[in-house]
Design a protein around this motif. Structure first.
Motif, PDB file in Angstrom:
ATOM      1  N   VAL A  59     -43.212 -82.060  64.264  1.00 21.73           N
ATOM      2  CA  VAL A  59     -43.744 -82.661  63.034  1.00 21.73           C
ATOM      3  C   VAL A  59     -44.000 -84.135  63.272  1.00 21.73           C
ATOM      4  O   VAL A  59     -45.043 -84.665  62.934  1.00 21.73           O
ATOM      5  CB  VAL A  59     -42.770 -82.454  61.853  1.00 21.73           C
ATOM      6  N   TYR A  60     -43.042 -84.836  63.889  1.00 20.56           N
ATOM      7  CA  TYR A  60     -43.186 -86.270  64.155  1.00 20.56           C
ATOM      8  C   TYR A  60     -44.347 -86.526  65.102  1.00 20.56           C
ATOM      9  O   TYR A  60     -45.147 -87.411  64.887  1.00 20.56           O
ATOM     10  CB  TYR A  60     -41.890 -86.830  64.739  1.00 20.56           C
ATOM     11  N   LEU A  61     -44.452 -85.736  66.167  1.00 21.97           N
ATOM     12  CA  LEU A  61     -45.506 -85.925  67.147  1.00 21.97           C
ATOM     13  C   LEU A  61     -46.876 -85.750  66.514  1.00 21.97           C
ATOM     14  O   LEU A  61     -47.758 -86.572  66.695  1.00 21.97           O
ATOM     15  CB  LEU A  61     -45.340 -84.961  68.316  1.00 21.97           C
ATOM     16  N   SER A  62     -47.060 -84.699  65.739  1.00 21.03           N
ATOM     17  CA  SER A  62     -48.372 -84.483  65.124  1.00 21.03           C
ATOM     18  C   SER A  62     -48.675 -85.561  64.089  1.00 21.03           C
ATOM     19  O   SER A  62     -49.810 -86.004  63.972  1.00 21.03           O
ATOM     20  CB  SER A  62     -48.451 -83.096  64.494  1.00 21.03           C
ATOM     21  N   ALA A  63     -47.665 -86.013  63.353  1.00 18.93           N
ATOM     22  CA  ALA A  63     -47.885 -87.078  62.372  1.00 18.93           C
ATOM     23  C   ALA A  63     -48.248 -88.373  63.083  1.00 18.93           C
ATOM     24  O   ALA A  63     -49.100 -89.127  62.629  1.00 18.93           O
ATOM     25  CB  ALA A  63     -46.650 -87.268  61.503  1.00 18.93           C
ATOM     26  N   SER A 115     -51.824 -90.472  62.754  1.00 14.33           N
ATOM     27  CA  SER A 115     -51.899 -91.867  62.321  1.00 14.33           C
ATOM     28  C   SER A 115     -52.542 -92.725  63.410  1.00 14.33           C
ATOM     29  O   SER A 115     -53.286 -93.655  63.111  1.00 14.33           O
ATOM     30  CB  SER A 115     -50.524 -92.404  61.954  1.00 14.33           C
ATOM     31  N   ASP A 116     -52.265 -92.430  64.685  1.00 17.92           N
ATOM     32  CA  ASP A 116     -52.900 -93.164  65.776  1.00 17.92           C
ATOM     33  C   ASP A 116     -54.398 -92.916  65.799  1.00 17.92           C
ATOM     34  O   ASP A 116     -55.188 -93.828  66.034  1.00 17.92           O
ATOM     35  CB  ASP A 116     -52.295 -92.776  67.129  1.00 17.92           C
ATOM     36  N   GLN A 117     -54.796 -91.678  65.560  1.00 20.41           N
ATOM     37  CA  GLN A 117     -56.221 -91.358  65.542  1.00 20.41           C
ATOM     38  C   GLN A 117     -56.913 -92.056  64.375  1.00 20.41           C
ATOM     39  O   GLN A 117     -58.030 -92.556  64.518  1.00 20.41           O
ATOM     40  CB  GLN A 117     -56.424 -89.852  65.462  1.00 20.41           C
ATOM     41  N   VAL A 118     -56.246 -92.118  63.245  1.00 18.77           N
ATOM     42  CA  VAL A 118     -56.811 -92.795  62.075  1.00 18.77           C
ATOM     43  C   VAL A 118     -56.962 -94.283  62.367  1.00 18.77           C
ATOM     44  O   VAL A 118     -57.995 -94.890  62.075  1.00 18.77           O
ATOM     45  CB  VAL A 118     -55.920 -92.569  60.830  1.00 18.77           C
ATOM     46  N   ARG A 119     -55.925 -94.885  62.983  1.00 20.18           N
ATOM     47  CA  ARG A 119     -55.961 -96.307  63.302  1.00 20.18           C
ATOM     48  C   ARG A 119     -57.071 -96.602  64.314  1.00 20.18           C
ATOM     49  O   ARG A 119     -57.808 -97.572  64.188  1.00 20.18           O
ATOM     50  CB  ARG A 119     -54.606 -96.746  63.850  1.00 20.18           C
ATOM     51  N   LEU A 120     -57.212 -95.736  65.332  1.00 19.31           N
ATOM     52  CA  LEU A 120     -58.251 -95.911  66.336  1.00 19.31           C
ATOM     53  C   LEU A 120     -59.641 -95.795  65.715  1.00 19.31           C
ATOM     54  O   LEU A 120     -60.542 -96.581  66.019  1.00 19.31           O
ATOM     55  CB  LEU A 120     -58.091 -94.886  67.453  1.00 19.31           C
ATOM     56  N   ALA A 121     -59.815 -94.847  64.820  1.00 20.41           N
ATOM     57  CA  ALA A 121     -61.105 -94.681  64.147  1.00 20.41           C
ATOM     58  C   ALA A 121     -61.447 -95.920  63.318  1.00 20.41           C
ATOM     59  O   ALA A 121     -62.596 -96.368  63.305  1.00 20.41           O
ATOM     60  CB  ALA A 121     -61.085 -93.438  63.260  1.00 20.41           C
ATOM     61  N   ALA A 122     -60.438 -96.487  62.653  1.00 18.47           N
ATOM     62  CA  ALA A 122     -60.664 -97.694  61.856  1.00 18.47           C
ATOM     63  C   ALA A 122     -61.045 -98.865  62.755  1.00 18.47           C
ATOM     64  O   ALA A 122     -61.936 -99.659  62.417  1.00 18.47           O
ATOM     65  CB  ALA A 122     -59.425 -98.034  61.043  1.00 18.47           C
ATOM     66  N   MET A 123     -60.382 -98.974  63.912  1.00 17.20           N
ATOM     67  CA  MET A 123     -60.707-100.053  64.844  1.00 17.20           C
ATOM     68  C   MET A 123     -62.124 -99.907  65.378  1.00 17.20           C
ATOM     69  O   MET A 123     -62.853-100.885  65.509  1.00 17.20           O
ATOM     70  CB  MET A 123     -59.705-100.082  65.998  1.00 17.20           C
ATOM     71  N   GLU A 124     -62.516 -98.677  65.701  1.00 17.91           N
ATOM     72  CA  GLU A 124     -63.869 -98.444  66.200  1.00 17.91           C
ATOM     73  C   GLU A 124     -64.909 -98.752  65.137  1.00 17.91           C
ATOM     74  O   GLU A 124     -65.987 -99.268  65.430  1.00 17.91           O
ATOM     75  CB  GLU A 124     -64.015 -97.007  66.691  1.00 17.91           C
TER      76      GLU A 124
END
Length: 118
Positions: A35-39, A43-52
């Motif tokens: 659960v922690y790993l997928s969460a 969140s990392d993917q969301v942050r990366l998308a925002a940075m891009e």
């Protein structure tokens, strides 16, 4: 409506939380580490998308700041030329905020106008 009804309910507070699985506990069937790993990945993917998404804005600000220094003008003078408050320009140049659509347009037009006038 009473105050308790207005409070946010969490899974352990809901009426269905008393229903247990076959083992007799209310724990999910998958290990907490998954659960922690997928969460975390989400969140990392969301942050990366925002940075891009913000990268063109960052590049525009960087170019505008370099042009300002080339021209030898102050942030106050640049803000006057753009027609924005000095504090707003300062926050853009220091990366605390990014310009929205109209601000981006102002910066692009200002940069295009003054590129050839060094």
């Amino acid at each position: 409506m009473n105050r308790r009804a207005l409070m946010t309910r969490y899974p352990w507070q809901s009426p269905t939380a008393s229903i247990s699985n076959a083992a007799g506990s209310n724990m999910p069937s998958h290990p907490p580490s998954q659960v922690y790993l997928s969460a975390t990945l989400d969140s990392d993917q969301v942050r990366l998308a925002a940075m891009e998404q913000d990268e063109p804005k960052r590049r525009l600000i960087r170019d505008a700041a370099a042009l300002r220094k080339q021209r030898g003008i102050t942030q106050v003078k640049m803000a006057e030329e753009l027609g924005v408050p000095c504090r707003t320009l300062e926050e853009w140049l220091q990366g605390r905020r990014y310009p929205k659509g109209p601000g981006q347009t102002l910066l692009k037009r200002w940069a295009e106008k003054h590129k050839g006038n060094n």
